[in-house]
Design a protein around this motif. Structure first.
Motif, mmCIF file in Angstrom:
data_model
loop_
_atom_site.group_PDB
_atom_site.id
_atom_site.type_symbol
_atom_site.label_atom_id
_atom_site.label_comp_id
_atom_site.label_asym_id
_atom_site.label_seq_id
_atom_site.Cartn_x
_atom_site.Cartn_y
_atom_site.Cartn_z
ATOM 1 N N ILE A 124 0.839 -1.210 0.000
ATOM 2 C CA ILE A 124 0.000 0.000 0.000
ATOM 3 C C ILE A 124 0.872 1.257 0.000
ATOM 4 C CG2 ILE A 124 -1.696 1.326 1.336
ATOM 5 C CD1 ILE A 124 -2.888 -1.423 2.200
ATOM 6 N N LEU A 125 1.889 1.280 0.850
ATOM 7 C CA LEU A 125 2.770 2.456 0.897
ATOM 8 C C LEU A 125 3.504 2.667 -0.414
ATOM 9 C CD1 LEU A 125 4.262 2.263 4.500
ATOM 10 C CD2 LEU A 125 2.572 3.893 3.611
ATOM 11 N N HIS A 126 3.918 1.579 -1.062
ATOM 12 C CA HIS A 126 4.595 1.693 -2.364
ATOM 13 C C HIS A 126 3.691 2.403 -3.369
ATOM 14 C CE1 HIS A 126 5.733 0.230 -6.413
ATOM 15 N NE2 HIS A 126 6.941 0.532 -5.971
ATOM 16 N N GLU A 127 2.419 2.027 -3.373
ATOM 17 C CA GLU A 127 1.493 2.669 -4.311
ATOM 18 C C GLU A 127 1.268 4.133 -3.947
ATOM 19 O OE1 GLU A 127 -0.226 3.407 -7.512
ATOM 20 O OE2 GLU A 127 0.472 1.361 -7.182
ATOM 21 N N LEU A 128 1.175 4.438 -2.668
ATOM 22 C CA LEU A 128 1.005 5.825 -2.253
ATOM 23 C C LEU A 128 2.207 6.664 -2.650
ATOM 24 C CD1 LEU A 128 -1.419 4.653 -0.739
ATOM 25 C CD2 LEU A 128 -0.743 6.005 1.229
ATOM 26 N N ARG A 129 3.408 6.096 -2.507
ATOM 27 C CA ARG A 129 4.633 6.834 -2.880
ATOM 28 C C ARG A 129 4.670 7.164 -4.364
ATOM 29 N NH1 ARG A 129 7.161 3.449 1.181
ATOM 30 N NH2 ARG A 129 7.627 1.880 -0.403
ATOM 31 N N ARG A 130 4.082 6.308 -5.188
ATOM 32 C CA ARG A 130 4.090 6.615 -6.616
ATOM 33 C C ARG A 130 2.831 7.364 -7.052
ATOM 34 N NH1 ARG A 130 3.851 1.022 -10.133
ATOM 35 N NH2 ARG A 130 1.896 0.240 -9.294
ATOM 36 N N VAL A 163 -1.710 0.700 8.187
ATOM 37 C CA VAL A 163 -1.234 1.813 7.354
ATOM 38 C C VAL A 163 -1.967 3.096 7.757
ATOM 39 C CG1 VAL A 163 -0.680 2.512 4.992
ATOM 40 C CG2 VAL A 163 -1.081 0.099 5.479
ATOM 41 N N PRO A 164 -1.598 3.674 8.902
ATOM 42 C CA PRO A 164 -2.297 4.887 9.346
ATOM 43 C C PRO A 164 -2.043 6.092 8.436
ATOM 44 C CG PRO A 164 -0.453 4.369 10.806
ATOM 45 C CD PRO A 164 -0.585 3.225 9.854
ATOM 46 N N GLU A 165 -1.032 6.005 7.578
ATOM 47 C CA GLU A 165 -0.728 7.109 6.656
ATOM 48 C C GLU A 165 -1.756 7.219 5.537
ATOM 49 O OE1 GLU A 165 3.244 5.101 7.793
ATOM 50 O OE2 GLU A 165 1.186 4.494 7.385
ATOM 51 N N ALA A 166 -2.496 6.161 5.304
ATOM 52 C CA ALA A 166 -3.448 6.122 4.195
ATOM 53 C C ALA A 166 -4.866 6.401 4.682
ATOM 54 C CB ALA A 166 -3.400 4.750 3.523
ATOM 55 N N THR A 167 -5.698 6.870 3.756
ATOM 56 C CA THR A 167 -7.119 7.022 4.045
ATOM 57 C C THR A 167 -7.871 5.891 3.355
ATOM 58 O OG1 THR A 167 -7.410 8.503 2.158
ATOM 59 C CG2 THR A 167 -6.983 9.524 4.306
ATOM 60 N N PHE A 168 -8.894 5.370 4.038
ATOM 61 C CA PHE A 168 -9.615 4.205 3.553
ATOM 62 C C PHE A 168 -11.097 4.501 3.413
ATOM 63 C CE2 PHE A 168 -5.794 2.623 5.449
ATOM 64 C CZ PHE A 168 -5.452 1.499 4.714
ATOM 65 N N ALA A 169 -11.713 3.873 2.424
ATOM 66 C CA ALA A 169 -13.166 3.898 2.260
ATOM 67 C C ALA A 169 -13.617 2.456 2.080
ATOM 68 C CB ALA A 169 -13.555 4.732 1.047
ATOM 69 N N GLU A 185 -16.179 9.867 -4.191
ATOM 70 C CA GLU A 185 -15.065 10.371 -3.374
ATOM 71 C C GLU A 185 -13.767 9.660 -3.735
ATOM 72 O OE1 GLU A 185 -17.608 11.432 0.696
ATOM 73 O OE2 GLU A 185 -16.213 9.734 0.687
ATOM 74 N N PHE A 186 -13.864 8.361 -3.954
ATOM 75 C CA PHE A 186 -12.661 7.599 -4.298
ATOM 76 C C PHE A 186 -12.118 8.020 -5.662
ATOM 77 C CE2 PHE A 186 -10.316 3.821 -5.708
ATOM 78 C CZ PHE A 186 -9.406 3.764 -4.666
ATOM 79 N N VAL A 187 -12.980 8.148 -6.624
ATOM 80 C CA VAL A 187 -12.552 8.581 -7.961
ATOM 81 C C VAL A 187 -11.929 9.975 -7.903
ATOM 82 C CG1 VAL A 187 -13.371 9.225 -10.268
ATOM 83 C CG2 VAL A 187 -14.155 7.094 -9.219
ATOM 84 N N ARG A 188 -12.442 10.830 -7.022
ATOM 85 C CA ARG A 188 -11.882 12.178 -6.836
ATOM 86 C C ARG A 188 -10.587 12.156 -6.020
ATOM 87 N NH1 ARG A 188 -17.419 15.231 -5.157
ATOM 88 N NH2 ARG A 188 -18.309 15.366 -7.247
ATOM 89 N N ARG A 189 -10.152 10.952 -5.640
ATOM 90 C CA ARG A 189 -8.898 10.737 -4.914
ATOM 91 C C ARG A 189 -8.949 11.283 -3.482
ATOM 92 N NH1 ARG A 189 -4.235 9.944 -9.007
ATOM 93 N NH2 ARG A 189 -3.124 9.902 -7.062
ATOM 94 N N GLU A 190 -10.130 11.266 -2.881
ATOM 95 C CA GLU A 190 -10.270 11.667 -1.492
ATOM 96 C C GLU A 190 -9.854 10.541 -0.546
ATOM 97 O OE1 GLU A 190 -14.124 13.430 -0.733
ATOM 98 O OE2 GLU A 190 -14.090 14.448 -2.679
ATOM 99 N N HIS A 191 -9.666 9.338 -1.078
ATOM 100 C CA HIS A 191 -9.218 8.179 -0.311
ATOM 101 C C HIS A 191 -8.102 7.488 -1.076
ATOM 102 C CE1 HIS A 191 -12.792 8.726 2.135
ATOM 103 N NE2 HIS A 191 -13.520 8.695 1.033
ATOM 104 N N HIS A 192 -7.188 6.881 -0.338
ATOM 105 C CA HIS A 192 -6.084 6.156 -0.971
ATOM 106 C C HIS A 192 -6.447 4.716 -1.294
ATOM 107 C CE1 HIS A 192 -3.770 9.229 1.460
ATOM 108 N NE2 HIS A 192 -3.397 9.480 0.211
ATOM 109 N N VAL A 193 -7.219 4.084 -0.414
ATOM 110 C CA VAL A 193 -7.531 2.660 -0.543
ATOM 111 C C VAL A 193 -9.039 2.459 -0.453
ATOM 112 C CG1 VAL A 193 -7.133 0.342 0.411
ATOM 113 C CG2 VAL A 193 -5.323 2.078 0.581
ATOM 114 N N LEU A 194 -9.569 1.673 -1.390
ATOM 115 C CA LEU A 194 -10.968 1.291 -1.338
ATOM 116 C C LEU A 194 -11.036 -0.178 -0.946
ATOM 117 C CD1 LEU A 194 -13.926 2.165 -1.833
ATOM 118 C CD2 LEU A 194 -13.681 1.259 -4.154
ATOM 119 N N VAL A 195 -11.550 -0.433 0.252
ATOM 120 C CA VAL A 195 -11.761 -1.798 0.729
ATOM 121 C C VAL A 195 -13.165 -2.169 0.260
ATOM 122 C CG1 VAL A 195 -11.851 -3.321 2.737
ATOM 123 C CG2 VAL A 195 -10.322 -1.331 2.744
#
Length: 185
Positions: free
Chosen positions: A72-78, A103-109, A126-136
């Motif tokens: 998850i962090l690797h994807e956030l870094r890129r 991964v407290p650095e990420a936001t989840f929906a 919200e996810f498409v607008r990139r308001e969250h990093h990970v969609l569970v």
């Protein structure tokens, strides 16, 4: 199938010239595949990736907190986003809580098909607008979702899904020039 048959009848009624038909499918349904393999229908395959697209890197591993966190962090870094597929509505919130802790650095929906339509739509927008990093989410994203920033997918309990489902889910990532990553847990 009914639409294709109706078009054939209309074409025969309007024209004396033979008409060719083109049907397209990313993953052929069993009946169409059988017809092609038995010679009843011609089939052509497009085996090259769209220009600039790279093959999705796929790996299999057991659940490992440290590796999941790193993926998850690797994807956030890129600068991208992740799907985390968990196909059990009853325990999806618990898995999301575990991931938030990892991964407290990420936001989840969280998204699944039993949510109210308006809540589900709001979450996806919200996810498409990139308001969250990970969609569970459950496998509701297996078809029809094209998010260019979506480059990593982790599929929990992949052994409980069929090969066609896994193939469709894997196809949700790497849809831009960035190499997609699929991890089957």
């Amino acid at each position: 199938m009914k639409q294709k048959e109706k078009l054939k009848k209309l074409a025969q009624a309007w024209s004396e010239v033979p008409v060719d038909y083109l049907s397209m499918s990313a993953t052929p349904i069993p009946r169409s595949l059988h017809m092609a393999m038995s010679g009843l229908r011609k089939v052509s395959l497009i085996t090259t990736h769209p220009a600039g697209r790279r093959a999705v890197q796929t790996r299999v591993m057991r659940w490992n907190d440290a590796r999941i966190r790193e993926e998850i962090l690797h994807e956030l870094r890129r600068g991208g986003q992740c799907f985390f597929i968990h196909n059990r509505v009853q325990s999806i919130e618990r898995v999301a809580t575990t991931l938030r802790t990892l991964v407290p650095e990420a936001t989840f929906a969280v998204a699944h098909g039993q949510m109210e339509d308006s809540v589900l739509e709001k979450t996806l927008v919200e996810f498409v607008r990139r308001e969250h990093h990970v969609l569970v989410c459950t496998t509701i994203v297996e078809s029809g979702v094209d998010i260019p920033s979506m480059n990593t997918i982790l599929i929990n309990r992949a052994d409980r899904l069929g090969l066609a489902q896994l193939y469709q889910l894997r196809g949700r990532v790497g849809r831009s020039t960035v190499r997609g990553s699929c991890t089957l847990l």
